[in-house]
Design a protein around this motif. Structure first.
Motif, PDB file in Angstrom:
ATOM      1  N   LYS A   7       0.806  -1.223   0.000  1.00 52.48           N
ATOM      2  CA  LYS A   7       0.000   0.000   0.000  1.00 52.48           C
ATOM      3  C   LYS A   7       0.836   1.269   0.000  1.00 52.48           C
ATOM      4  O   LYS A   7       0.514   2.248  -0.683  1.00 52.48           O
ATOM      5  CB  LYS A   7      -0.929  -0.019   1.216  1.00 52.48           C
ATOM      6  CG  LYS A   7      -1.887   1.144   1.310  1.00 52.48           C
ATOM      7  CD  LYS A   7      -2.808   0.964   2.513  1.00 52.48           C
ATOM      8  CE  LYS A   7      -3.782   2.109   2.654  1.00 52.48           C
ATOM      9  NZ  LYS A   7      -4.675   1.916   3.825  1.00 52.48           N
ATOM     10  N   LYS A  63       2.303   5.892  -4.525  1.00 52.90           N
ATOM     11  CA  LYS A  63       1.104   6.721  -4.392  1.00 52.90           C
ATOM     12  C   LYS A  63      -0.023   6.188  -5.264  1.00 52.90           C
ATOM     13  O   LYS A  63      -1.197   6.249  -4.884  1.00 52.90           O
ATOM     14  CB  LYS A  63       1.420   8.162  -4.776  1.00 52.90           C
ATOM     15  CG  LYS A  63       2.337   8.884  -3.801  1.00 52.90           C
ATOM     16  CD  LYS A  63       2.561  10.327  -4.240  1.00 52.90           C
ATOM     17  CE  LYS A  63       3.455  11.054  -3.255  1.00 52.90           C
ATOM     18  NZ  LYS A  63       3.699  12.464  -3.683  1.00 52.90           N
ATOM     19  N   GLN A  64       0.346   5.668  -6.419  1.00 55.29           N
ATOM     20  CA  GLN A  64      -0.650   5.115  -7.338  1.00 55.29           C
ATOM     21  C   GLN A  64      -1.322   3.895  -6.721  1.00 55.29           C
ATOM     22  O   GLN A  64      -2.545   3.736  -6.790  1.00 55.29           O
ATOM     23  CB  GLN A  64       0.028   4.738  -8.652  1.00 55.29           C
ATOM     24  CG  GLN A  64      -0.918   4.234  -9.726  1.00 55.29           C
ATOM     25  CD  GLN A  64      -0.164   3.827 -10.967  1.00 55.29           C
ATOM     26  OE1 GLN A  64       0.649   2.913 -10.942  1.00 55.29           O
ATOM     27  NE2 GLN A  64      -0.438   4.521 -12.055  1.00 55.29           N
ATOM     28  N   ARG A  76      -3.690   4.954  -3.873  1.00 52.76           N
ATOM     29  CA  ARG A  76      -4.985   5.424  -4.377  1.00 52.76           C
ATOM     30  C   ARG A  76      -5.852   4.252  -4.825  1.00 52.76           C
ATOM     31  O   ARG A  76      -7.065   4.243  -4.596  1.00 52.76           O
ATOM     32  CB  ARG A  76      -4.777   6.402  -5.528  1.00 52.76           C
ATOM     33  CG  ARG A  76      -4.245   7.764  -5.110  1.00 52.76           C
ATOM     34  CD  ARG A  76      -4.389   8.781  -6.232  1.00 52.76           C
ATOM     35  NE  ARG A  76      -3.615   8.386  -7.406  1.00 52.76           N
ATOM     36  CZ  ARG A  76      -2.360   8.772  -7.635  1.00 52.76           C
ATOM     37  NH1 ARG A  76      -1.737   9.553  -6.754  1.00 52.76           N
ATOM     38  NH2 ARG A  76      -1.733   8.402  -8.733  1.00 52.76           N
ATOM     39  N   THR A 120      -7.224   2.143  -1.769  1.00 56.91           N
ATOM     40  CA  THR A 120      -8.201   2.857  -0.932  1.00 56.91           C
ATOM     41  C   THR A 120      -9.442   3.269  -1.724  1.00 56.91           C
ATOM     42  O   THR A 120     -10.319   3.928  -1.174  1.00 56.91           O
ATOM     43  CB  THR A 120      -7.553   4.106  -0.297  1.00 56.91           C
ATOM     44  OG1 THR A 120      -6.980   4.925  -1.328  1.00 56.91           O
ATOM     45  CG2 THR A 120      -6.474   3.701   0.704  1.00 56.91           C
ATOM     46  N   ASP A 121      -9.491   2.915  -2.986  1.00 57.06           N
ATOM     47  CA  ASP A 121     -10.664   3.202  -3.816  1.00 57.06           C
ATOM     48  C   ASP A 121     -11.803   2.268  -3.409  1.00 57.06           C
ATOM     49  O   ASP A 121     -11.621   1.047  -3.387  1.00 57.06           O
ATOM     50  CB  ASP A 121     -10.320   2.989  -5.290  1.00 57.06           C
ATOM     51  CG  ASP A 121     -11.434   3.465  -6.212  1.00 57.06           C
ATOM     52  OD1 ASP A 121     -12.577   2.990  -6.060  1.00 57.06           O
ATOM     53  OD2 ASP A 121     -11.166   4.303  -7.092  1.00 57.06           O
TER      54      ASP A 121
END
Length: 362
Positions: free
Chosen positions: A37, A41-42, A45, A48-49
């Protein structure tokens, strides 16, 4: 999370369709996603979508059923489970834990104390997609004359806002059985009524709609009328409410509820003869189903695996010690709690024990 087929390129120049990356990550174990995780950063995201979380959860539910128990140094807890989140109470607060992500959240209560006869539940609002904690507790009504005890319902919505508090719904029009384990199915919580304290004996099962936040009684299998609640357990099979009922001679009947044009009907899904009378009536059991059709019944010290063409097998894990409290069906997930992350499973405030399931020869 985009549904387009945009390509992703790594340092070696290899490109992957975005949908392929999502599909691969969606099938990985929770522990792998937790480790990955914070590497990108990708990826953060993506993981956590909400749409990816639902996709991953759907894949996790296809795996073989798991069961857990919980305790600390002095107390054993009755767990309530929904999408990998476990809910339980301690004397001064309610704890919600995601054991897979080692995240937890403590919810202080207004009455300052939780008691063993408080009824807790956790579920997901099918409209807002919010997870909610439902607490039903007894309070004394102060007015002239004899003291009156009534059950009050409160709801807590899990979201990033730490300022949120319990919302009082009001008096509960049904007497819920103290030892009735709640079950979440399709945006509603289900409980058994108390066969002694509840006045209307025709009402056996009640539901609490998590969106409109209202109680109502629902029909039940006719064979379960006037039966002791300790011989029955509610569960979730195939995303439908189910009722497992122990009958004489070690038989276990499992009923599944069907809704057709607002009409509720019940159909017998399983009728199983267990090897011995080992469901420990009054102490509880849990059940779940694998995608290959295997029904798993987990009691206080045995696991029964049943498949229509193969019959039933028994797996002993307690060796006669009768594990307490009763086990709870559990699915690992990356559903966030917006709470504390302790980093390691052993550092959680509650000790969880997963029931080992190792099939043996009949």
């Amino acid at each position: 999370m985009s549904s387009s087929s945009r390509l992703r390129q790594n340092n070696l120049g290899v490109v992957f369709p975005h949908c392929l990356i999502v599909d691969i990550f969606g099938k990985l174990p929770v522990k792998s996603l937790v480790r990955f995780k914070n590497l990108s950063k990708q990826w953060f995201r993506l993981f956590t979508d909400p749409r990816f979380i639902d996709l991953h959860l759907s894949n996790q539910k296809k795996k073989f059923p798991r069961f857990v128990t919980a305790s600390n140094t002095s107390i054993s807890f009755v767990l309530n489970s929904c999408d990998g989140l476990l809910c339980l109470y301690e004397p001064s607060h309610v704890i919600v834990i995601n054991p897979a992500t080692v995240e937890f959240r403590c919810l202080c209560i207004r009455s300052q104390w939780c008691y063993s006869d408080d009824r807790l539940a956790i579920g997901r609002d099918s409209v807002t997609k919010r997870y909610k904690i439902v607490r039903v507790f007894e309070t004394v009504v102060s007015k002239p004359g004899p003291l009156e005890r009534r059950d009050i319902c409160e709801v807590f919505s899990l979201d990033p806002n730490w300022e949120c508090d319990w919302k009082t719904i009001g008096e509960v029009p049904y007497k819920i059985h103290v030892f009735s384990r709640s079950v979440h199915v399709d945006g509603a919580i289900y409980w058994f009524t108390d066969e002694i304290k509840h006045l209307n004996k025709t009402e056996v099962i009640i539901m609490f709609d998590l969106h409109i936040e209202q109680f109502q009684a629902i029909p039940h299998p006719s064979s379960c009328s006037n039966k002791e609640r300790k011989t029955m357990q509610l569960g979730n099979l195939r995303e439908c409410l189910c009722l497992a009922q122990q009958v004489p001679y070690s038989d276990l009947n499992v009923w599944i509820m069907e809704k057709q044009k607002q009409k509720i009907t019940w159909e017998k899904l399983y009728c199983i003869r267990l090897p011995r009378n080992d469901l420990h009536v009054g102490r509880g059991f849990a059940f779940a189903e694998h995608k290959d059709g295997t029904l798993v019944v987990c009691t206080m010290d045995d696991v029964f695996l049943y498949k229509r063409n193969d019959g039933i097998r028994r797996v002993t894990y307690g060796y006669g010690r009768h594990i307490s409290p009763p086990p709870t069906a559990f699915t690992g997930s990356i559903v966030p709690l917006y709470g504390y992350s302790v980093g390691q499973f052993k550092d959680l405030p509650i000790k969880f024990t997963e029931i080992p399931i190792f099939p043996v020869k009949p």
